[in-house]
Motif scaffolding. Structure first.
Motif, PDB file in Angstrom:
ATOM      1  N   SER A  31       0.852  -1.188   0.000  1.00 39.01           N
ATOM      2  CA  SER A  31       0.000   0.000   0.000  1.00 39.01           C
ATOM      3  C   SER A  31       0.882   1.230   0.000  1.00 39.01           C
ATOM      4  CB  SER A  31      -0.900   0.019   1.236  1.00 39.01           C
ATOM      5  OG  SER A  31      -1.784  -1.070   1.196  1.00 39.01           O
ATOM      6  N   ILE A  33       0.717   5.459   0.788  1.00 44.07           N
ATOM      7  CA  ILE A  33      -0.008   6.615   1.311  1.00 44.07           C
ATOM      8  C   ILE A  33       0.696   7.866   0.808  1.00 44.07           C
ATOM      9  CG2 ILE A  33      -0.577   7.945   3.381  1.00 44.07           C
ATOM     10  CD1 ILE A  33      -0.813   5.343   4.897  1.00 44.07           C
ATOM     11  N   SER A  35       1.662  11.310   1.553  1.00 44.97           N
ATOM     12  CA  SER A  35       1.812  12.092   2.778  1.00 44.97           C
ATOM     13  C   SER A  35       2.282  13.506   2.455  1.00 44.97           C
ATOM     14  CB  SER A  35       2.797  11.394   3.705  1.00 44.97           C
ATOM     15  OG  SER A  35       2.984  12.134   4.881  1.00 44.97           O
ATOM     16  N   SER A  44       0.706  -4.421   2.743  1.00 44.84           N
ATOM     17  CA  SER A  44      -0.720  -4.333   3.070  1.00 44.84           C
ATOM     18  C   SER A  44      -1.148  -5.366   4.092  1.00 44.84           C
ATOM     19  CB  SER A  44      -1.559  -4.508   1.806  1.00 44.84           C
ATOM     20  OG  SER A  44      -1.293  -3.484   0.897  1.00 44.84           O
ATOM     21  N   TYR A  47      -0.744  -4.099   8.072  1.00 39.78           N
ATOM     22  CA  TYR A  47      -1.288  -2.892   8.677  1.00 39.78           C
ATOM     23  C   TYR A  47      -2.613  -2.517   8.039  1.00 39.78           C
ATOM     24  CZ  TYR A  47       3.633  -2.685   9.911  1.00 39.78           C
ATOM     25  OH  TYR A  47       4.884  -2.995  10.358  1.00 39.78           O
ATOM     26  N   ASP A  48      -3.472  -1.918   8.813  1.00 41.85           N
ATOM     27  CA  ASP A  48      -4.739  -1.408   8.299  1.00 41.85           C
ATOM     28  C   ASP A  48      -4.474  -0.052   7.643  1.00 41.85           C
ATOM     29  OD1 ASP A  48      -7.413  -0.727   7.848  1.00 41.85           O
ATOM     30  OD2 ASP A  48      -7.652   0.081   9.873  1.00 41.85           O
ATOM     31  N   PRO A  49      -4.703   0.067   6.333  1.00 37.09           N
ATOM     32  CA  PRO A  49      -4.389   1.308   5.623  1.00 37.09           C
ATOM     33  C   PRO A  49      -5.074   2.544   6.203  1.00 37.09           C
ATOM     34  CG  PRO A  49      -4.942  -0.428   4.069  1.00 37.09           C
ATOM     35  CD  PRO A  49      -5.214  -0.954   5.438  1.00 37.09           C
ATOM     36  N   GLU A  50      -6.318   2.436   6.587  1.00 34.42           N
ATOM     37  CA  GLU A  50      -7.019   3.602   7.132  1.00 34.42           C
ATOM     38  C   GLU A  50      -6.437   4.023   8.477  1.00 34.42           C
ATOM     39  OE1 GLU A  50      -9.243   5.796   5.874  1.00 34.42           O
ATOM     40  OE2 GLU A  50      -8.743   4.714   4.035  1.00 34.42           O
ATOM     41  N   GLU A  51      -6.078   3.042   9.287  1.00 34.12           N
ATOM     42  CA  GLU A  51      -5.484   3.349  10.590  1.00 34.12           C
ATOM     43  C   GLU A  51      -4.149   4.067  10.409  1.00 34.12           C
ATOM     44  OE1 GLU A  51      -3.804   1.060  14.563  1.00 34.12           O
ATOM     45  OE2 GLU A  51      -4.963  -0.057  13.091  1.00 34.12           O
ATOM     46  N   LYS A  53      -3.158   5.747   7.743  1.00 34.53           N
ATOM     47  CA  LYS A  53      -3.402   7.056   7.141  1.00 34.53           C
ATOM     48  C   LYS A  53      -3.796   8.062   8.224  1.00 34.53           C
ATOM     49  CE  LYS A  53      -5.883   9.359   3.472  1.00 34.53           C
ATOM     50  NZ  LYS A  53      -6.841   9.265   2.396  1.00 34.53           N
ATOM     51  N   ASN A  54      -4.654   7.638   9.138  1.00 35.73           N
ATOM     52  CA  ASN A  54      -5.058   8.527  10.228  1.00 35.73           C
ATOM     53  C   ASN A  54      -3.880   8.902  11.124  1.00 35.73           C
ATOM     54  OD1 ASN A  54      -7.715   8.489   9.348  1.00 35.73           O
ATOM     55  ND2 ASN A  54      -8.280   6.814  10.707  1.00 35.73           N
ATOM     56  N   GLU A  57      -1.742  11.385   9.262  1.00 33.22           N
ATOM     57  CA  GLU A  57      -2.407  12.689   9.190  1.00 33.22           C
ATOM     58  C   GLU A  57      -2.248  13.440  10.512  1.00 33.22           C
ATOM     59  OE1 GLU A  57      -3.888  14.472   6.754  1.00 33.22           O
ATOM     60  OE2 GLU A  57      -3.190  12.912   5.394  1.00 33.22           O
TER      61      GLU A  57
END
Length: 86
Positions: A31, A33, A35, A44, A47-51, A53-54, A57
């Protein structure tokens, strides 16, 4: 830091030492991101991509002023300032 070249098809090769350390095998998905001014690449399956990414961020820009603030603290201490230092 390792530099890699992008092929005419937009592909990169991940160096073998990175693939071994991250347990990335042929056929695995990775995956990416965006940044801001960099790309973060990670396996991938781990790790959880959304976690992630958060998390990135939340951390974006966190270190921007550390060097300036640190220098300001040192100047203040040298002048006999009363600022709390931890």
């Amino acid at each position: 830091m390792v530099k890699v070249k992008i092929s005419s098809k937009g592909q990169i090769s991940i160096p073998v030492d990175f693939r071994r350390r991250m347990h990335v095998e042929p056929g695995d998905e990775i995956s990416i991101i965006d940044s801001g001014d960099s790309l973060i690449i990670y396996p991938s399956k781990k790790y959880d991509p959304e976690e992630l990414k958060n998390i990135f961020e939340e951390l974006r820009g966190s270190w921007h002023d550390l060097e300036v603030d640190g220098a300001e603290y040192v100047r203040d201490i040298r002048k006999g300032g009363t600022r709390d230092v931890w």
